[in-house]
Design an enzyme around this catalytic site. Structure first.
Site, PDB file in Angstrom:
ATOM      1  N   ASP A   3      -0.064   5.090   0.894  1.00 42.83           N
ATOM      2  CA  ASP A   3      -0.255   6.055   1.985  1.00 42.83           C
ATOM      3  C   ASP A   3      -0.303   5.346   3.337  1.00 42.83           C
ATOM      4  OD1 ASP A   3      -0.443   8.204   0.127  1.00 42.83           O
ATOM      5  OD2 ASP A   3      -2.543   7.711  -0.223  1.00 42.83           O
ATOM      6  N   ASP A  33       0.871  -1.163   0.000  1.00 43.09           N
ATOM      7  CA  ASP A  33       0.000   0.000   0.000  1.00 43.09           C
ATOM      8  C   ASP A  33       0.920   1.230   0.000  1.00 43.09           C
ATOM      9  OD1 ASP A  33      -2.156   1.766   0.577  1.00 43.09           O
ATOM     10  OD2 ASP A  33      -1.731   1.553   2.737  1.00 43.09           O
TER      11      ASP A  33
END
Ligand SMILES: [Mg+2]
Length: 181
Positions: free
Chosen positions: A17, A15
């Site tokens: 952020d 991922d």
């Protein structure tokens, strides 16, 4: 195979952020100055690049669909991110992002569309030999649906939250994960 033997895993999904860069609560990363790498993320990715055959970034970017940033803004941010990563000796094989607003979008995590985009681009990929690292329930659900080994990082969820029942491992951040491999 022994799910907990991390030597069995060859592919890594990250991922963005809250994993590679600091999340901006209730906001989006809309420009390069707003993109702040998490603590020692660059060293972590350099280490991980030696260890994994492929590393992918899979990121929901609803700010695009909402019009708070443009595709060229995102492209600039990712160009900056990749150049910093490469300068430190790391390498990301591909970035997949989902601009869609609608949670039913097949590409929006926790739905698995972005993983299948990666499989189309890298046909030797094997989800059962992949690790997903994220800081949100949607990342963990994405990884679990695909049979991946799931790693939660960050401090979004308090102790006792039910997410901890659904993960294979927890680390404070990406660097701690890389260090413990
Ligand atoms: Mg995140």
């Amino acid at each position: 195979m022994d799910k907990d033997n991390l030597n069995n895993y060859k592919y890594l999904f990250l991922d963005r952020d809250g994993v590679i860069n600091e999340e901006r609560p209730a906001d989006y990363v809309k420009s390069i100055p707003e993109f702040i790498f998490t603590d020692q993320a660059l060293q972590a990715i350099a280490t991980l690049s030696h260890r994994f055959q492929y590393i992918f970034v899979v990121t929901n970017q609803r700010g695009l669909g909402r019009g708070v940033m443009s595709f060229s803004d995102l492209e600039e941010i990712h160009h900056y991110m990749l150049s910093e990563i490469e300068r430190e000796g790391g390498h990301i094989d591909q970035i997949y992002f989902c601009p869609d607003l609608d949670s039913v979008s097949v590409n929006r995590k926790p739905n698995v569309g972005m993983a299948f985009q990666a499989l189309r681009d890298f046909p030797d990929l094997d989800f059962s030999k992949s690790i997903m690292v994220g800081n949100s329930v949607s990342d963990i659900d994405f990884g679990n649906k695909l049979g991946m080994y799931t790693v939660l990082v960050g401090d979004k969820y308090p102790q006792g939250h039910k997410i901890y029942e659904n993960i294979d491992a927890y680390y404070e951040n990406l660097y701690k994960f890389a260090e413990n491999l």
